[in-house]
Design an enzyme around this catalytic site. Structure first.
Site, PDB file in Angstrom:
ATOM      1  N   TYR A   1      16.952 -46.459   0.752  1.00  0.00           N
ATOM      2  CA  TYR A   1      16.096 -45.760   1.710  1.00  0.00           C
ATOM      3  C   TYR A   1      15.832 -46.708   2.872  1.00  0.00           C
ATOM      4  CZ  TYR A   1      14.987 -41.974  -1.574  1.00  0.00           C
ATOM      5  OH  TYR A   1      15.060 -40.892  -2.410  1.00  0.00           O
TER       6      TYR A   1
ATOM      7  N   TYR B   1       8.049 -41.836  -8.139  1.00  0.00           N
ATOM      8  CA  TYR B   1       9.455 -41.495  -7.947  1.00  0.00           C
ATOM      9  C   TYR B   1      10.118 -41.105  -9.264  1.00  0.00           C
ATOM     10  CZ  TYR B   1      14.007 -41.537  -5.659  1.00  0.00           C
ATOM     11  OH  TYR B   1      15.212 -41.159  -5.126  1.00  0.00           O
TER      12      TYR B   1
ATOM     13  N   HIS C   1      19.996 -44.687 -12.760  1.00  0.00           N
ATOM     14  CA  HIS C   1      19.529 -45.658 -11.776  1.00  0.00           C
ATOM     15  C   HIS C   1      18.218 -46.269 -12.254  1.00  0.00           C
ATOM     16  CE1 HIS C   1      21.900 -44.375  -7.926  1.00  0.00           C
ATOM     17  NE2 HIS C   1      22.665 -44.568  -8.985  1.00  0.00           N
TER      18      HIS C   1
ATOM     19  N   PRO D   1      12.846 -33.410   1.149  1.00  0.00           N
ATOM     20  CA  PRO D   1      13.682 -34.033   0.115  1.00  0.00           C
ATOM     21  C   PRO D   1      13.488 -35.538  -0.044  1.00  0.00           C
ATOM     22  CG  PRO D   1      14.988 -33.545   2.068  1.00  0.00           C
ATOM     23  CD  PRO D   1      13.645 -32.931   2.299  1.00  0.00           C
TER      24      PRO D   1
END
Length: 391
Positions: free
Chosen positions: A201, A385, A72, A293
């Protein structure tokens, strides 16, 4: 039984450590309380940072990951029915993440360990770590109906939050830091191709939602639900309807539905134990720290811990200096606290607290608007991230 490094736990951290030590010519024994099918089937994390991907490749465990994993190069943020893509490589100098489930990482590492690594004992329950403060620590364990002792030069506890390793650190030397959240994640696996080719998200007034995947044909999706929710309390129709509401946009994007094959609820908490080392005992992964998470940091932090330990032990063997081993806890905790910060930021950015005020709602929207309009803020998110460096 005797070895140089006794490893408690055959999750990805313990298995990867065993592989790193094998590659360096250092012997180890892995003790795992569960049987092999359980380890290879338990659903956990699925997002691998760039650094984790690089380590697995270097350890010879990347062939199937590169073939079947899903790279990704970005993620999508949704709020107020709008969509914004965060381009990881453009913001980080080329870094990305890989969607490849923890179960698959464990399968690959188990196969390597059984092929040419040291002993890997399943259904070997660690009972206690003894003499951790001496130069001859030992692990008492039960295997095949009888108790035995593993004498070691070092013990690494990769046995999770409920394991025995952390209990060997004296209470008067321990400090714990913890936060629990008043919500949880209802997660599903569904036999339907993902509705988007990257993670989504979503912040919504009804709560957070996440669109993820396990493969090109299996979707993994999550809904924010109240703490203590039972997964069976939601029907399949209610889950899909709620996901559609929280992912809704002003364009023609649609969520694809399919048969739900699994439901589970994940509690949300943050936890850190300091120190991560006591004598010849070293804690790694969930034995020392837990993150919510939202930031996809749990598995990746565990990888960073064992890489740090392996480097330190190799340095000790090559130079005779224990400097890096002595610094293990401080080195790991620098990265752990940055991951805790990022995970907390992501959680509070995207989840709606049960008692949230209109002021707090507006702050969330302002924070999201800042990320989507400022390259500096967007870069901070992308760098965190895709992964913090292993010192």
């Amino acid at each position: 039984m005797r070895t140089t490094v006794g490893i408690i736990g055959a999750g990805p951290a313990g298995l990867l450590l065993a592989r790193l030590l094998t590659d360096a010519g250092i012997d180890s024994v892995v003790l795992e309380s569960r049987d092999r099918p359980y380890v290879e089937q338990r659903q956990r994390a699925g997002i691998l940072e760039q650094g984790t991907v690089d380590v697995l490749r270097a350890a010879g465990a990347g062939e199937r990951m590169d073939r079947e994993g899903l790279r990704h190069d970005g993620m999508e943020l949704r709020y107020d029915r709008t969509r914004h893509r965060v381009d990881f490589p453009a913001l980080t100098g080329g870094r990305s993440v890989m969607v490849y489930a923890q179960t698959e990482v464990c399968k690959d590492l188990i196969a390597l360990q059984l092929k040419d690594g040291g002993p890997l004992l399943f259904e070997a329950e660690a009972l206690a770590v003894e003499d951790a403060a001496t130069d001859r620590p030992r692990v008492r364990f039960r295997h095949e109906g009888r108790e035995d002792v593993l004498d070691c030069d070092y013990v690494v506890g990769c046995d999770g939050f409920w394991g025995v390793a952390r209990k060997a650190v004296p209470a008067d030397l321990s400090r714990t830091f913890e936060r629990t959240y008043p919500f949880a994640w209802l997660g599903i696996l569904a036999d339907v191709p993902p509705s988007h080719d990257e993670l989504v998200y979503a912040r919504h007034d009804r709560g957070f939602a996440l669109l993820s995947m396990r493969s090109p044909s299996v979707s993994r999706l999550y809904l924010q639900v109240p703490e203590g929710t039972a997964p069976e309390s939601w029907t399949d129709e209610e889950i899909w309807a709620e996901l559609e509401r929280r992912f809704e946009t002003d364009d023609d994007w649609r969520l694809a539905r399919g048969p739900i094959t699994q439901k589970s609820v994940t509690p949300m908490r943050s936890y850190v134990h300091e120190p991560m080392r006591h004598g010849r005992l070293f804690l790694a992964g969930d034995a020392a720290h837990i993150v919510p998470p939202t930031g996809a940091k749990g598995l990746n932090l565990a990888v960073g811990d064992v890489v740090t330990f392996a480097r330190a032990l190799i340095h000790r063997r090559e130079t005779g200096s224990a400097e890096l081993l002595d610094a293990y806890s401080a080195t790991c905790l620098r990265r752990v606290w940055q991951a805790e910060r990022f995970s907390y930021d992501m959680t509070t950015l995207l989840h709606r607290a049960p008692d949230a005020t209109p002021f707090e709602d507006r702050l969330q929207l302002a924070r999201l608007a800042r990320i989507t309009s400022s390259r500096a803020a967007e870069t901070e998110l992308a760098e965190a991230y895709t992964g913090f460096p292993v010192d």
